[in-house]
Structures are given as C-alpha cells and as structure tokens.
Design an enzyme around this catalytic site. Structure first.
Site, short mmCIF file in Angstrom:
data_model
loop_
_atom_site.label_atom_id
_atom_site.label_comp_id
_atom_site.label_asym_id
_atom_site.label_seq_id
_atom_site.Cartn_x
_atom_site.Cartn_y
_atom_site.Cartn_z
N LYS A 102 6.00 4.88 2.18
CA LYS A 102 5.20 5.02 3.40
C LYS A 102 5.77 4.16 4.54
O LYS A 102 5.77 4.58 5.70
CB LYS A 102 3.74 4.67 3.12
N SER A 109 -5.74 7.55 1.12
CA SER A 109 -5.05 6.39 1.68
C SER A 109 -5.03 6.33 3.21
O SER A 109 -4.55 5.36 3.78
CB SER A 109 -3.61 6.32 1.15
#
Length: 348
Positions: A288, A243
C-alpha cells in the site's frame, strides 16, 4: 559419443525437463502486489463524486486524500505456479504468502469475496458514524435483519434489511435489547415483531422454535446499524475489505468543514475504523505504501500497529504519520497544514 557422455546428456535433459515441469506446477501461495489508489475527494471512473453528502451543507476542498489497496494473484481454482512464486520472492514490491492467509480452508473463494464486500459496506457505515461522532453530530442506532435462516419460523416472514423497531411491544434500537426480550419467551410461544420495510410498518406474528441453547428463536441474524441525520454515499465500485475506513472518515470530515484538511497536499493512508474512532491495523502495508508513493503521495497515515513494518519498508520520499485514532489523525493533518502542533511519527 561415449556411453558416459550419453548418460550425462540424457540425465541433463531429464533434470531440465523436471525443473521446467516443476516450475509450472501450481503451488498453494498467493502474491500480493500494489493495487489502485483512489482520491476520496475526487470522482470515480464514472464521473461520480466518490463521497456525496445530501441534506447537509458541504464545503469545497482541494488536494488528495487517497485510500490504498492491494491486488493478488493465485488462490483456489487459479493457483500460481512455482516460477511465479519465485519471481515474487525476488521482487521487492511483491509479497508471497501462504494461500490460507487470504483464503481460509473452510471458506470458498466466493465466500471470501462476499466477506470482503460486506467488510467494505460495514467499514463505510462505521466511517460515517466515526466522522459524525468526531464532529459532534448526533446519530441514533437501529436493528436490521442481516439474514434469514431457511426452514426457520421467520423464513418467508422477514427479509434482509427489514428494520426491527419493537418486539412484543418493547421498542428496540440495539441488538442486545432483542436478546433481553427473547430471554422471556419460551420455545413454541408466539412473538410479535414490529417491522419497517420499504418505508412501511407492519406486524409479524411468529411462533418461535427451540434454538441450540434451548432458548426460543425465530431464525434470523440481526445486525446493528445507524440512523444518520442526512445521507452519505461512498461510490468506489468493486473494491472490498475494511482498510479504507480511516480515509473515508477524514474525507467526510473534510467535506463537512470549511477549508482543505489536506492543505492541498497529496495525503494517502490506510487503517480500519470503529464507530468511536479507533484506528486498527491492516494487511499489505508494504504494498500500500508503494502504491501511494507511485501515485504521488508524500504523506502516509499509518495505523500504530503497522508502524514497525512500515518503517522497515518505507519508500523514499514518503513521510509516515502515525494514526492512533480519527481525532489524532485529523489533528496531525491540521498540524501538517498549519505548521503548528506535533505530528506523530512512526515509530514513537
């Protein structure tokens, strides 16, 4: 004490004990929490630059360009208890997901960790390729041995990381070229592989075997790789998954071009990247964003397919910028820095 009161007291104690025991029982869930975030323009914990480039001119930069991560608790062999899961469900910073979301039933925890490590390695290579494509720097491809199957003809003759440069005299730069050459080989015939290993070139003659589909095989798994015109290293330590690809690409571009791509701002973000610069969705977007805001980020680059979830959970003070491709993400940062041009937002 009356018999009725005694019965109620005993029953209450039993219920309390059962509730306590039940709360401590392992459950097949995993909690996801905000993880560490790292500035790709700075140094790691060992004092090394997270991204180093040798053989090409680089430029000084400033600001922060952080990738974000998610940490987890639980999983096979270390399951959380019901009480921990309940606390997670009540905590807005934590997500509680079924165990198989992180650990598929047909994979061991070690296999999952190995896959995450491989995904990070592949992500770094794709990020390098995407950045150089975006800058118009030519790169070429190559074919390498990813793994060798035990007991197959190539066992003992080929090794992981061997580069296959030719098969039966035909030059090879892509995996599908190997398949085309092997289509003309019958099981039991010998093929000659030209291999580059440790800077040296050697010839390996291997007698093929019959594969599951009836075709000739030598028993290796091949992978495509790139030949870069200069060396790029990403030093992030023990962090897995794909990611961070978008942020890696932007950091490489920032170091290879004059000026600060961030304009001195604290930018964070997430998103997978393909070699041609397409940005893909990721998991754990809520955690996140929380990690990014806690670290001080004011702008968060968000894959378009994560925009809906990101808008629902956006922390105060964090501006969401939609990233469809590496090119549009780069343009958005330039627009933020100069105040000229459109900055795509979530949603649009």
């Amino acid at each position: 004490m009356s018999r009725r009161a005694a019965t109620l007291a005993v029953a209450s104690v039993l219920v309390l004990v059962l509730a306590l025991v039940g709360s401590l029982m392992p459950v097949p869930y995993v909690t996801l929490m905000p993880g560490p975030t790292r500035n790709t323009l700075a140094e790691n914990a060992k004092g090394q630059a997270i991204i180093t480039i040798d053989g090409r001119r680089t430029y000084p930069t400033e600001g922060s360009l952080n990738f974000t991560t998610v940490t987890y608790r639980g999983g096979p062999g270390g399951r959380i208890d019901l009480l921990t899961a309940l606390r997670g469900w009540l905590d807005g910073d934590t997500a509680v997901v079924p165990e198989e979301t992180i650990f598929p039933e047909d994979e061991s925890p070690e296999e999952v960790d190995e896959q995450n490590t491989r995904q990070m390695t592949d992500s770094q290579q794709d990020a390098e390729a995407a950045a150089l494509h975006e800058l118009g720097v030519p790169i070429s491809t190559r074919v390498v041995v990813d793994s060798v199957q035990k007991g197959r003809p190539a066992d003992g003759k080929l090794k992981p990381e061997d580069e296959i440069t030719a098969v039966n005299g035909t030059a090879i730069t892509k995996v599908d070229q190997v398949s085309k050459v092997m289509d003309g080989v019958r099981p039991g015939q010998t093929v000659t592989l030209t291999v580059r290993r440790g800077g040296k070139e050697l010839q390996q003659r291997i007698t093929t075997a019959k594969g599951p589909d009836g075709g000739a095989v030598v028993g290796v798994v091949l992978a495509g790789a790139y030949k870069f015109p200069f060396k790029i290293d990403v030093n992030i330590g023990d962090i897995g998954g794909p990611s961070a690809g978008l942020i890696f690409s932007l950091a490489i571009i920032d170091k290879l071009t004059p000026g600060a791509l961030t304009g001195g701002k604290f930018i964070a973000g997430t998103g997978t990247i393909t070699p041609d610069g397409e940005v893909g969705p990721i998991g754990g977007i809520e955690q996140k964003m929380i990690a990014a805001r806690r670290a001080g980020a004011t702008v968060f680059l968000t894959p378009k397919d994560n925009c809906a979830a990101a808008v629902e959970a956006r922390p105060d003070g964090l501006r969401l910028v939609r990233a469809d491709t590496l090119a549009t993400a780069r343009q958005a940062l330039v627009a933020l820095t100069t105040g000229k041009g459109d900055v795509p937002a979530c949603p649009s």
